[in-house]
Design an enzyme around this catalytic site. Structure first.
Site, PDB file in Angstrom:
ATOM      1  CG  HIS A  20      38.571  23.986   7.384  1.00 42.40           C
ATOM      2  ND1 HIS A  20      39.640  24.612   6.793  1.00 42.40           N
ATOM      3  CD2 HIS A  20      37.561  24.893   7.375  1.00 42.40           C
ATOM      4  CE1 HIS A  20      39.286  25.836   6.428  1.00 42.40           C
ATOM      5  NE2 HIS A  20      38.038  26.040   6.766  1.00 42.40           N
ATOM      6  CE  LYS A  44      35.681  34.306   1.403  1.00 39.48           C
ATOM      7  NZ  LYS A  44      35.606  33.185   2.333  1.00 39.48           N
ATOM      8  NE  ARG A  93      35.991  30.333  12.554  1.00 40.52           N
ATOM      9  CZ  ARG A  93      36.319  30.759  11.356  1.00 40.52           C
ATOM     10  NH1 ARG A  93      37.563  30.687  10.961  1.00 40.52           N
ATOM     11  NH2 ARG A  93      35.417  31.263  10.553  1.00 40.52           N
ATOM     12  CB  SER A 131      42.026  29.641   5.145  1.00 38.42           C
ATOM     13  OG  SER A 131      41.317  28.449   5.366  1.00 38.42           O
TER      14      SER A 131
HETATM   15  P1  ADP Z   1      34.037  30.340   4.146  1.00 43.63           P
HETATM   16  O1  ADP Z   1      34.756  31.091   3.098  1.00 43.63           O
HETATM   17  O2  ADP Z   1      32.665  29.858   3.797  1.00 43.63           O
HETATM   18  O3  ADP Z   1      34.114  30.951   5.549  1.00 43.63           O
HETATM   19  P2  ADP Z   1      35.938  28.467   5.116  1.00 43.63           P
HETATM   20  O4  ADP Z   1      36.583  27.387   4.385  1.00 43.63           O
HETATM   21  O5  ADP Z   1      36.797  29.522   5.705  1.00 43.63           O
HETATM   22  O6  ADP Z   1      34.837  29.006   4.183  1.00 43.63           O
HETATM   23  O7  ADP Z   1      35.079  27.846   6.281  1.00 43.63           O
HETATM   24  C1  ADP Z   1      34.151  26.830   6.063  1.00 43.63           C
HETATM   25  C2  ADP Z   1      33.451  26.548   7.366  1.00 43.63           C
HETATM   26  O8  ADP Z   1      34.404  26.107   8.305  1.00 43.63           O
HETATM   27  C3  ADP Z   1      32.754  27.750   7.996  1.00 43.63           C
HETATM   28  O9  ADP Z   1      31.581  27.297   8.627  1.00 43.63           O
HETATM   29  C4  ADP Z   1      33.745  28.218   9.012  1.00 43.63           C
HETATM   30  O10 ADP Z   1      33.099  28.865  10.102  1.00 43.63           O
HETATM   31  C5  ADP Z   1      34.337  26.906   9.464  1.00 43.63           C
HETATM   32  N1  ADP Z   1      35.679  27.044  10.023  1.00 43.63           N
HETATM   33  C6  ADP Z   1      36.764  27.622   9.465  1.00 43.63           C
HETATM   34  N2  ADP Z   1      37.825  27.578  10.296  1.00 43.63           N
HETATM   35  C7  ADP Z   1      37.385  26.964  11.427  1.00 43.63           C
HETATM   36  C8  ADP Z   1      37.978  26.649  12.685  1.00 43.63           C
HETATM   37  N3  ADP Z   1      39.239  26.956  12.976  1.00 43.63           N
HETATM   38  N4  ADP Z   1      37.220  26.003  13.581  1.00 43.63           N
HETATM   39  C9  ADP Z   1      35.933  25.711  13.316  1.00 43.63           C
HETATM   40  N5  ADP Z   1      35.304  25.996  12.178  1.00 43.63           N
HETATM   41  C10 ADP Z   1      36.008  26.620  11.237  1.00 43.63           C
END
Ligand code: ADP
Length: 163
Positions: A20, A44, A93, A131
């Site tokens: 992130h 979630k 990703r 996460s």
């Molecule tokens: P969601 O529950 O909407 O997937 P996240 O917090 O997991 O929320 O992710 C928010 C955004 O960050 C999404 O666009 C996700 O693809 C991106 N994201 C999460 N982890 C990574 C990572 N390791 N590298 C790049 N983008 C990421």
């Protein structure tokens, strides 16, 4: 003078990871303002409360002067309109992210054609990171220092030793 370009970066951030942060840094170099936007609802059940997630995000992004953090409830596109954002940022990703992201971006465009979704790719060393994996590793006492900030690593330890 041209208008400032406001972007929003929505997610659950339960908790914020280096993936992130990589995306936030890239966005902060491209757009005038980045609003990291934490969704309240979600089917979630998050491990961390909203307050805890906000604190961990602030700690990670305070070094970027044009990044702020806000929570939102309801439809993301309405929040974007209210904030006068022109861009929604999402991280990509792997191909597996694509179908869902593509669908969401198209729907958001149908709802408001003025707002575009921009996909950013992280450094490849973060492409496997999310996460859920970080929480799984921390739960079984694995070392997560390379994947999250020190504060997040400490908070994860606290969560999992309390139980
Ligand atoms: P969601 O529950 O909407 O997937 P996240 O917090 O997991 O929320 O992710 C928010 C955004 O960050 C999404 O666009 C996700 O693809 C991106 N994201 C999460 N982890 C990574 C990572 N390791 N590298 C790049 N983008 C990421």
């Amino acid at each position: 003078m041209k208008n400032k370009i406001i972007s929003i970066y929505p997610g659950t951030f339960d908790p914020i990871t280096m993936g992130h942060i990589d995306i936030i840094e890239r966005a902060s170099n491209i757009f005038d303002h980045v609003i990291v936007t934490i969704a309240i609802n979600q089917s979630k059940t998050p491990l961390f409360s909203m307050e805890e997630r906000i604190k961990m995000i602030h700690d990670a992004v305070d070094i970027f002067p044009n990044v702020t953090v806000e929570e939102f409830d309801g439809l993301l596109i309405n929040f974007a309109i209210k904030k006068k954002a022109k861009v929604i940022i999402r991280g990509l990703r792997a191909i597996s992210d694509f179908e869902y992201e593509f669908q969401m971006a198209l729907m958001n465009k149908k709802l408001c054609s003025d707002i575009s979704t921009v996909f950013l790719m992280p450094n490849e060393k973060y492409t496997y990171l999310n996460s859920t994996i970080v929480k799984d590793v921390a739960k079984f006492n694995g070392n997560v220092d390379n994947f999250v900030t020190k504060l997040v690593a400490d908070e994860l330890t606290k969560k999992f030793t309390k139980k």
